[in-house]
Design a protein around this motif. Structure first.
Motif, PDB file in Angstrom:
ATOM      1  N   GLU A  81       0.827  -1.207   0.000  1.00  0.00           N
ATOM      2  CA  GLU A  81       0.000   0.000   0.000  1.00  0.00           C
ATOM      3  C   GLU A  81       0.865   1.263   0.000  1.00  0.00           C
ATOM      4  N   ASN A 116       0.344  -6.248   7.646  1.00  0.00           N
ATOM      5  CA  ASN A 116       0.065  -6.014   6.228  1.00  0.00           C
ATOM      6  C   ASN A 116       1.327  -5.999   5.372  1.00  0.00           C
ATOM      7  N   ASN A 156      -1.386   3.208   4.547  1.00  0.00           N
ATOM      8  CA  ASN A 156      -2.500   4.006   5.075  1.00  0.00           C
ATOM      9  C   ASN A 156      -2.026   5.220   5.867  1.00  0.00           C
ATOM     10  N   ASP A 203      -2.074   1.599  10.697  1.00  0.00           N
ATOM     11  CA  ASP A 203      -2.033   0.356   9.927  1.00  0.00           C
ATOM     12  C   ASP A 203      -1.710  -0.789  10.886  1.00  0.00           C
TER      13      ASP A 203
END
Length: 327
Positions: free
Chosen positions: A82, A235, A266, A231
Motif C-alpha cells: 500500500e 500487512n 495508510n 495500519d
C-alpha cells in the motif's frame, strides 16, 4: 524484557527497563555485548539484575533515553504494498507496483552514524518536503554456532533479538532528484533515523503473531497531536524472519544490525498521502512540528523537527573531453 540506553546526568548507562525504573546491566555489560550473547543469556542477566538490591535502579522519569542500540548497519526494506502504491502515484503520476517488488523483499542501506534517540530533534537539510516514515524494526542478536550467513527463515527467526520503533526521516525533494540516477536514496535519507524508545525482546511480542508468522501490531503516527496514519504491521508482504533471511543471503547479519520493515501503509508517511491526494496535503513537516509514533507492545517514540542545516555548495559535474591519453 525491555532493553535501553540512557543518559543519567552526564553518564551513559545501558540496561533493562523494569516497570517505572531502569536498571543497569551487571558487570558493566553493554547493549552491544548483551545482543552478541543472545536472548537466552539476556534472560539470565535480567534475573540477576532484577534480584540485586544494589544494582543502581533509577526512576525512568529521572533519566533521558537514548537510541537503544548503536547499529553496525541499518537496512531499510520496502515491504508494504500500500505504501508503494501511494508513493509511486506521487513520483510517477500513477499508482504502480512493479512486478519485481513481489519477487523479493527489497532494501537499501541507510546511515548508522546519524541515529537519533527519543525526543532528540532531527536537524534536516534544507528541504521543502520533509517527511517521516513509520516503521517497526528488528534488532539482530547472536546465536551460538551461527555466523549469520545464508539463513533460512527458521534460522533467521532465532537471530531476531527484539524490536523497536523506527522513524526514517526523508527529504522527499532531495530523494526524488537523486533517485533519477537509479542508485536509490542517499542524501534524502542520510541525515537522521530515530530509534526507540527501547528494544522489546521478540518473546514479548509472540502473542501478536498470526498463523502465518506476521506480527499483528497496530501502528499509528500523529503530527502535532493529529492522527495522520494507522495500519497493522501484519500487512507487510513478508514476515520479519524472511526479511532477515533475505538480508543474510550471500552476506551476514550480525548482532546490533537493524532491519526496518519499511513504511506502513495508510498514511505511514506524508509522501504516500501526497501521491493519493494529488497535492501536498497534509503539508510537509516544518521546524517545531512534533511527530509521535505508537506501536502495540513497543510504546511511543516522539521527536520534534529542529532547524534545517545548510551545507556548503558544490559545483555541478564538469563536461569532460573523454580523452584516453594525457596531453
Amino acid at each position: 524484557m525491555r532493553i535501553a540506553r540512557w543518559l543519567d546526568g552526564t553518564q551513559v548507562r545501558e540496561g533493562f527497563v523494569e516497570g517505572p525504573d531502569v536498571i543497569p546491566f551487571p558487570d558493566g555489560r553493554s547493549v552491544a555485548s548483551v545482543l552478541a550473547e543472545g536472548l537466552d543469556a539476556a534472560h539470565t542477566l535480567h534475573a540477576r539484575a532484577v534480584g540485586d538490591p544494589g544494582a543502581g535502579r533509577r526512576p525512568l522519569g529521572e533519566v533521558r533515553l537514548l537510541a537503544p542500540v548503536t547499529p553496525p548497519s541499518v537496512r531499510d526494506f520496502v515491504s508494504f504494498e500500500e505504501h508503494v502504491e501511494g508513493v509511486s502515484a506521487g513520483v510517477e503520476g500513477k499508482s504502480h507496483v512493479a512486478a519485481e517488488w513481489y519477487e523479493a523483499p527489497t532494501f537499501y542501506f541507510t546511515n548508522p552514524h546519524t541515529i537519533l534517540g527519543p525526543d532528540e530533534p532531527v536537524r534536516p537539510p534544507v528541504t521543502e518536503r520533509l517527511d517521516f516514515e513509520l516503521e517497526l524494526a528488528a534488532v539482530i542478536g547472536g546465536v551460538p554456532g551461527s555466523d549469520g550467513a545464508n539463513l533460512d527463515p527458521l534460522q533467521a527467526a532465532s537471530h531476531i533479538f527484539g524490536y523497536t520503533i523506527m522513524n526514517d526521516w526523508s527529504a522527499r525533494d532531495l530523494q526524488a532528484r537523486e533517485m533519477k540516477v537509479r542508485l536509490g536514496p542517499c542524501k534524502g535519507k542520510d541525515f537522521g533515523t530515530t530509534l526507540g524508545p527501547w528494544i522489546v525482546t521478540a518473546d514479548e511480542l509472540a502473542p501478536y503473531l498470526d498463523d502465518e508468522g506476521f506480527l499483528a501490531l497496530r501502528a499509528e503516527v500523529r503530527v502535532n497531536g493529529e492522527i495522520i496514519g494507522e495500519d497493522l504491521v501484519s500487512n507487510m508482504g513478508w514476515p520479519f524472519p524472511e526479511l532477515v533471511a533475505y538480508a543474510s543471503r550471500n552476506a551476514r547479519v550480525v548482532p546490533g544490525d537493524v532491519l526496518g520493515s519499511g513504511t506502513v501503509g495508510n498514511g505511514g508517511c506524508l509522501g504516500e498521502l501526497w501521491g493519493r491526494n494529488g497535492r501536498l496535503s497534509p503539508p510537509p513537516l516544518a521546524e517545531g512540528d512534533e511527530v509521535s509514533m505508537t506501536i502495540d507492545g513497543i510504546g511511543d517514540l516522539t521527536a520534534r523537527v529542529g532547524a534545517a542545516v545548510s551545507a556548503p555548495e558544490l559545483p555541478p559535474a564538469r563536461r569532460r573531453p573523454r580523452s584516453r591519453v594525457r596531453d
